[in-house]
Scaffold this motif. Structure first.
Motif, PDB file in Angstrom:
ATOM      1  N   ASN B 219       0.824  -1.213   0.000  1.00  0.00           N
ATOM      2  CA  ASN B 219       0.000   0.000   0.000  1.00  0.00           C
ATOM      3  C   ASN B 219       0.850   1.252   0.000  1.00  0.00           C
ATOM      4  O   ASN B 219       0.417   2.307  -0.455  1.00  0.00           O
ATOM      5  N   GLN B 220       2.046   1.151   0.550  1.00  0.00           N
ATOM      6  CA  GLN B 220       2.925   2.318   0.596  1.00  0.00           C
ATOM      7  C   GLN B 220       4.002   2.268  -0.496  1.00  0.00           C
ATOM      8  O   GLN B 220       4.997   2.993  -0.430  1.00  0.00           O
ATOM      9  N   HIS B 221       3.817   1.346  -1.449  1.00  0.00           N
ATOM     10  CA  HIS B 221       4.771   1.195  -2.562  1.00  0.00           C
ATOM     11  C   HIS B 221       6.175   0.808  -2.100  1.00  0.00           C
ATOM     12  O   HIS B 221       7.156   1.388  -2.540  1.00  0.00           O
ATOM     13  N   TYR B 222       6.221  -0.136  -1.174  1.00  0.00           N
ATOM     14  CA  TYR B 222       7.493  -0.750  -0.801  1.00  0.00           C
ATOM     15  C   TYR B 222       7.386  -2.236  -1.078  1.00  0.00           C
ATOM     16  O   TYR B 222       6.293  -2.768  -1.270  1.00  0.00           O
ATOM     17  N   ARG B 223       8.526  -2.907  -1.076  1.00  0.00           N
ATOM     18  CA  ARG B 223       8.501  -4.377  -1.121  1.00  0.00           C
ATOM     19  C   ARG B 223       9.702  -4.926  -0.389  1.00  0.00           C
ATOM     20  O   ARG B 223      10.678  -4.205  -0.153  1.00  0.00           O
ATOM     21  N   LEU B 224       9.628  -6.208  -0.049  1.00  0.00           N
ATOM     22  CA  LEU B 224      10.722  -6.860   0.656  1.00  0.00           C
ATOM     23  C   LEU B 224      11.583  -7.607  -0.351  1.00  0.00           C
ATOM     24  O   LEU B 224      11.043  -8.275  -1.236  1.00  0.00           O
ATOM     25  N   SER B 225      12.891  -7.512  -0.216  1.00  0.00           N
ATOM     26  CA  SER B 225      13.737  -8.399  -1.009  1.00  0.00           C
ATOM     27  C   SER B 225      13.562  -9.794  -0.423  1.00  0.00           C
ATOM     28  O   SER B 225      13.140  -9.926   0.732  1.00  0.00           O
ATOM     29  N   PRO B 226      13.873 -10.846  -1.205  1.00  0.00           N
ATOM     30  CA  PRO B 226      13.678 -12.205  -0.676  1.00  0.00           C
ATOM     31  C   PRO B 226      14.405 -12.402   0.654  1.00  0.00           C
ATOM     32  O   PRO B 226      13.868 -13.016   1.579  1.00  0.00           O
ATOM     33  N   ALA B 227      15.590 -11.848   0.778  1.00  0.00           N
ATOM     34  CA  ALA B 227      16.322 -12.016   2.037  1.00  0.00           C
ATOM     35  C   ALA B 227      15.629 -11.257   3.174  1.00  0.00           C
ATOM     36  O   ALA B 227      15.589 -11.723   4.310  1.00  0.00           O
ATOM     37  N   ALA B 228      15.088 -10.099   2.832  1.00  0.00           N
ATOM     38  CA  ALA B 228      14.398  -9.307   3.858  1.00  0.00           C
ATOM     39  C   ALA B 228      13.148 -10.032   4.328  1.00  0.00           C
ATOM     40  O   ALA B 228      12.762  -9.944   5.491  1.00  0.00           O
ATOM     41  N   GLU B 229      12.527 -10.771   3.418  1.00  0.00           N
ATOM     42  CA  GLU B 229      11.337 -11.512   3.790  1.00  0.00           C
ATOM     43  C   GLU B 229      11.682 -12.548   4.851  1.00  0.00           C
ATOM     44  O   GLU B 229      10.958 -12.695   5.845  1.00  0.00           O
ATOM     45  N   GLN B 230      12.798 -13.235   4.631  1.00  0.00           N
ATOM     46  CA  GLN B 230      13.233 -14.229   5.624  1.00  0.00           C
ATOM     47  C   GLN B 230      13.525 -13.558   6.954  1.00  0.00           C
ATOM     48  O   GLN B 230      13.153 -14.054   8.009  1.00  0.00           O
ATOM     49  N   ALA B 231      14.195 -12.413   6.887  1.00  0.00           N
ATOM     50  CA  ALA B 231      14.550 -11.700   8.113  1.00  0.00           C
ATOM     51  C   ALA B 231      13.293 -11.280   8.860  1.00  0.00           C
ATOM     52  O   ALA B 231      13.220 -11.382  10.081  1.00  0.00           O
ATOM     53  N   LEU B 232      12.309 -10.817   8.111  1.00  0.00           N
ATOM     54  CA  LEU B 232      11.089 -10.343   8.745  1.00  0.00           C
ATOM     55  C   LEU B 232      10.360 -11.496   9.447  1.00  0.00           C
ATOM     56  O   LEU B 232       9.844 -11.351  10.556  1.00  0.00           O
ATOM     57  N   ARG B 233      10.345 -12.647   8.798  1.00  0.00           N
ATOM     58  CA  ARG B 233       9.694 -13.804   9.415  1.00  0.00           C
ATOM     59  C   ARG B 233      10.362 -14.133  10.752  1.00  0.00           C
ATOM     60  O   ARG B 233       9.693 -14.365  11.764  1.00  0.00           O
TER      61      ARG B 233
END
Ligand code: ATP
Ligand code: MG
Lengths: 142, 305
Positions: B219-233
């Motif tokens: 919604n804010q026009h951001y996205r997670l890189s694949p590595a960031a997705e893992q970090a966020l989890r």
């Protein structure tokens, strides 16, 4: 005698459904609605008492009808009117005002003629009800 | 005869219109709110009832307008306020509420400080909410049994009266934590019996929180890189185990901080020009820098960042 004042004075008394519709009309225009009551029916009486405060933040007529019901319960035998105040454009004025409750018996007005210089006449209108003190008017016993 | 047929036609069209609105609103709800299965199911049921009631009325059948006062229970950040706002809109679009606005109130808005102060205050709020929805957050604070002179009881009585007499004029939604709400209802059975819908908001799972995070970012026009997705989890798993975890709100706060770090990193990197991709992509550093992710548990147990 049937007192007529304000908007719609030429119509028979409005039903509650009609009152609600008029109130909604006023609210939809952003006018704030107030409920006032009095026991002095004189047309020049500007000192009607406010029932609570003017309803500034209300958007739906149901809220006004709820207050009106309570005002009627407290003052079943007095005059009650609804006024809508238009503060837009610096107008600072009442845009709509009509009677929504009245005493069961309205004795009417006495017209007094006073002669003065050169056969001129001054007229005075005095409500019969106002002959009695405040609080004693429009009571069942008189 | 011909008249009858054309009348039936317009009736059906009318209701189909309402049905289409209901479907559209429910589809949007599904898309914009992650999880919340029991909540969505109940909203769907209510919407169906309103559509069918309209149809019944058109056929001259009795369709008494239903009582829709509700109670939302759930932990912080599970979406109670968000759903209440949606509810106000849905009830308006389906013709149940005349206005569709939401007025939010807590104890301070309803209860006064001295004798004679409470009734006008409570009525003021009720009047503002008429035609829409009144949302009372942490409703149990209205009731303080330990103080028998507490003015909260007066506010509750006025509420009860209006909930009963003005059912067509406003919908009241109470919200709060489940156990405290239960205790509140024990002390106020009249309130419990006037509320038709008790809806429980479950805590989110890790997967749902991940999905919520992605939705908020998109919604804010951001996205997670694949590595960031893992970090966020990983971050979410750790954060959930810590005190003061507030479900989706914690996620929103974490993402706000990630945005700050993202901006600092980009400016500090000296890379010019910055591509659109750079400007949009959150990298793991933004998430790993959080105190929650540090190995020393001291920082973790204190206020989680
Ligand atoms: N299912 C969901 N999908 C997407 N976003 C959500 C969802 N649930 C909550 N959020 C987001 O999480 C934040 C917190 O939600 P909200 O304020 O509705 O929680 P709450 O239950 O009212 O919390 P509290 O009890 O603390 O008042 C909001 O920014 C909302 O947009
Ligand atoms: Mg909330």
């Amino acid at each position: 005698m049937h007192l007529t004042q304000g908007t719609f004075s030429y119509l028979p008394p409005l039903t509650d459904e009609e009152i609600r519709a008029q109130v909604q009309y006023a609210l939809d225009r952003g006018w704030s609605v107030a409920i006032e009551y009095t026991d002095d029916p004189h047309p020049r009486n500007v000192y009607w008492s406010l029932w609570g405060l003017p309803m500034f933040d209300v958007t739906d007529a149901a809220a006004v009808m709820m207050e009106l019901e309570q005002c009627r319960k407290a003052n079943p035998n007095l005059y009650i009117r609804i006024s809508a105040y238009d503060r837009s454009k610096g107008r600072q004025t009442t845009a709509l005002s009509f009677i929504v409750n009245r005493p069961a018996h309205e004795p009417g007005f006495h017209l007094e003629r006073t002669d003065f210089a050169d056969r001129q006449i001054r007229y005075t209108v005095r409500s019969y009800a106002a002959n009695r003190p405040i609080g004693m008017r429009y009571r069942d016993d008189g | 005869m011909a008249d009858n047929v054309s009348m039936l036609d317009t009736e059906t069209k009318h209701t189909e219109g309402l049905d289409a609105i209901a479907q559209e609103m429910l589809a949007r709800l599904d898309k914009e709110l992650v999880g919340l299965k029991p909540v969505k199911t109940r909203i769907r049921e209510i919407a169906s009832l309103l559509v069918i009631d309209r149809l019944r009325r058109e056929h001259g059948l009795v369709a008494e307008s239903p009582s829709l006062h509700m109670c939302f229970t759930g932990n912080p950040g599970t979406g109670k306020t968000t759903v209440a706002l949606r509810m106000a809109e849905i009830l308006h679009r389906l013709g149940y509420s005349r206005k569709g606005h939401l007025v939010t109130a807590t104890r301070d808005d309803l209860v006064g400080q001295y004798v004679g102060h409470t009734a006008p205050k409570t009525k003021e709020v009720l009047k503002r909410a008429m035609g829409g929805v009144l949302f009372i957050d942490e409703a149990y604070y209205l009731y303080r049994p330990e103080n028998e002179r507490d003015y909260g009881q007066e506010a509750i009585e006025i509420l009860l009266q209006v909930m009963e007499n003005n059912r067509d004029d406003l919908v009241v939604i109470l919200a709060g934590y489940k156990d405290r709400m239960e205790r509140f209802f024990q002390g106020n059975p009249g309130m419990k019996s006037r509320i038709t819908h008790h809806i429980d908001f479950p805590d989110y799972t890790v997967d749902e929180l991940m999905e919520i995070a992605k939705l908020m970012l998109a919604n804010q026009h951001y996205r997670l890189s694949p590595a960031a997705e893992q970090a966020l989890r990983l971050y979410i798993e750790r954060r959930m185990a810590q005190p003061n975890f507030a479900n989706a709100r914690s996620i929103r706060n974490a993402l706000e901080r990630a945005r700050l770090r993202h901006a600092s990193r980009l400016l500090a990197s000296g890379k010019r020009p910055l591509t659109k991709d750079d400007l949009m992509t959150i990298e793991p550093e933004e998430i790993l820098a959080s105190r929650v992710m540090r190995d020393d548990n001291d920082g973790m147990l204190q206020q989680a960042s």
